[in-house]
Design an enzyme around this catalytic site. Structure first.
Site, PDB file in Angstrom:
ATOM      1  N   THR A   1      23.460 -34.638  -8.096  1.00 24.58           N
ATOM      2  CA  THR A   1      22.462 -33.771  -7.474  1.00 24.58           C
ATOM      3  C   THR A   1      22.280 -34.093  -5.998  1.00 24.58           C
ATOM      4  OG1 THR A   1      21.297 -33.676  -9.587  1.00 24.58           O
ATOM      5  CG2 THR A   1      20.086 -32.952  -7.646  1.00 24.58           C
ATOM      6  N   THR A   2      22.264 -35.384  -5.664  1.00 30.52           N
ATOM      7  CA  THR A   2      22.039 -35.821  -4.290  1.00 30.52           C
ATOM      8  C   THR A   2      23.138 -35.340  -3.351  1.00 30.52           C
ATOM      9  OG1 THR A   2      20.855 -37.746  -5.126  1.00 30.52           O
ATOM     10  CG2 THR A   2      21.612 -37.882  -2.869  1.00 30.52           C
TER      11      THR A   2
ATOM     12  N   TYR B   1      17.683 -24.955 -16.988  1.00 31.92           N
ATOM     13  CA  TYR B   1      17.248 -23.549 -16.971  1.00 31.92           C
ATOM     14  C   TYR B   1      17.231 -22.912 -18.357  1.00 31.92           C
ATOM     15  CZ  TYR B   1      16.385 -18.841 -15.239  1.00 31.92           C
ATOM     16  OH  TYR B   1      15.822 -17.631 -14.992  1.00 31.92           O
TER      17      TYR B   1
ATOM     18  N   TYR C   1      22.680 -37.643 -18.496  1.00 33.96           N
ATOM     19  CA  TYR C   1      21.715 -37.621 -17.398  1.00 33.96           C
ATOM     20  C   TYR C   1      20.516 -36.791 -17.824  1.00 33.96           C
ATOM     21  CZ  TYR C   1      19.995 -36.828 -12.560  1.00 33.96           C
ATOM     22  OH  TYR C   1      19.232 -36.759 -11.418  1.00 33.96           O
TER      23      TYR C   1
ATOM     24  N   ARG D   1      14.086 -31.494 -13.157  1.00 37.08           N
ATOM     25  CA  ARG D   1      15.052 -30.521 -12.663  1.00 37.08           C
ATOM     26  C   ARG D   1      15.568 -29.593 -13.765  1.00 37.08           C
ATOM     27  NH1 ARG D   1      16.972 -31.287  -7.499  1.00 37.08           N
ATOM     28  NH2 ARG D   1      16.505 -33.285  -6.510  1.00 37.08           N
TER      29      ARG D   1
ATOM     30  N   LYS E   1      21.658 -41.988 -17.673  1.00 34.60           N
ATOM     31  CA  LYS E   1      20.817 -42.089 -16.488  1.00 34.60           C
ATOM     32  C   LYS E   1      19.496 -41.439 -16.854  1.00 34.60           C
ATOM     33  CE  LYS E   1      20.301 -40.602 -11.683  1.00 34.60           C
ATOM     34  NZ  LYS E   1      20.846 -39.759 -10.586  1.00 34.60           N
TER      35      LYS E   1
ATOM     36  N   ILE F   1      21.197 -45.731 -11.066  1.00 32.32           N
ATOM     37  CA  ILE F   1      21.946 -44.839 -10.178  1.00 32.32           C
ATOM     38  C   ILE F   1      20.933 -44.368  -9.153  1.00 32.32           C
ATOM     39  CG2 ILE F   1      23.204 -42.667  -9.958  1.00 32.32           C
ATOM     40  CD1 ILE F   1      24.352 -43.206 -12.753  1.00 32.32           C
TER      41      ILE F   1
END
Length: 292
Positions: free
Chosen positions: A46-47, A109, A135, A140, A164, A206
């Site tokens: 994502t980062t 979503y 993850y 999000r 994560k 992470i």
């Protein structure tokens, strides 16, 4: 999977002022975090603003990091999405020879049930030629992968080696550590609660802040793993204000401002993200100058 115990960093994608990928800056950042002592690198998470990258840009980012790393550290590639068939297609078609694991986000979503999350990751695990790190990031994805679901996946899918965990809930993290199989890696996805998670039995982190201040943050995690609690907490509290600041106006806008202060890259982000305002930029700049 001892190679994933410690500090991994979720690498940014630096952009030039014209919003193109800055290959030279990305190479500098890879060398900076490796020199800072982190244990592994996470590519296209994502980062990395991967949602805004074209297919060609993603391949450029991968090639740049692989070349800059030159085999020094293990690499984890972000491969996930909310279309299970598309994720499987990528897993079956991509060359993973330079990677040690994938990081796969819980479907966003769509808001699947726990059974849907289980079936998604069972299909991903069956298709993946390399180990899988789950993850969980409810902020999000709009759905929380429950510890019982994670334990079920871990028991049924032997190449799922860890998670994560970024729900920001230390109680949930402790439940994960308690009920998942021995050797399953519970990795913090929240910088602020990384040390408590490590001390509770977690495998590390992470990290985003570990990218800007790799020496101190990776040493904090190592000290935590060694149960040197007082020394570890000294480093935690040294960085705590910066952790708050880098997420204050969104990620990766905050950490990119740190990289600008360090002279490693521009602070450019792509819409719909925007750069931090002048007030936060000044505070991050001051912190970075004092602590870098």
């Amino acid at each position: 999977m001892q190679k994933f115990i410690g500090t991994g960093v979720a690498l940014v994608t630096p952009f030039k002022n014209d919003f193109s990928v800055d290959v030279e800056a990305l190479t500098r950042i890879v060398n900076y975090v490796i020199d800072g002592g982190v244990e592994y690198l996470v590519v296209l998470g994502t980062t990395a603003e991967s949602a805004t990258l074209s297919v060609e840009e993603k391949e450029l980012v991968i090639a740049t990091i692989v070349n800059a790393n030159a085999g020094r550290l293990p690499l984890v590639l972000g491969v996930g999405g909310n279309n299970t068939a598309k994720v499987i297609e990528e897993l079956k078609s991509r060359d993973f020879s330079n990677f040690d694991a994938i990081l796969s986000v819980s479907p966003y979503y769509n808001k699947p049930t726990q059974e849907g999350i289980y079936q998604h990751f069972k299909a991903v695990a069956d298709a993946s030629p390399i180990p899988v790190i789950l993850y969980n990031v409810p902020g999000r994805t709009a759905s929380n992968m429950l510890p019982t679901t994670v334990a079920r996946i871990a028991n049924d899918c032997k190449n799922v080696i860890g998670i994560k965990e970024a729900a920001g809930d230390i109680v949930q993290a402790m439940k994960l550590i308690q009920i998942t199989p021995k050797g399953f890696l519970v990795i913090s996805g929240d910088d602020m609660i990384t040390l408590p998670m490590v001390l509770a039995g977690g495998a590390g982190v992470i990290s985003v802040i570990g990218e800007g201040f790799p020496k101190d943050f990776s040493e904090m995690v190592r000290l935590g793993l060694q149960r040197k609690v007082d020394e570890a907490y000294q480093l935690h509290y040294k960085l705590a204000d910066a952790i708050d600041m880098i997420f204050e106006q969104g990620n990766p806008a905050g950490i990119k401002e740190v990289f600008k202060s360090l002279g490693l890259s521009e602070n450019t982000v792509r819409l719909p993200l925007v750069s931090v305002n002048d007030d936060l930029a000044n505070r991050l700049d001051n912190f970075t100058k004092i602590n870098s």
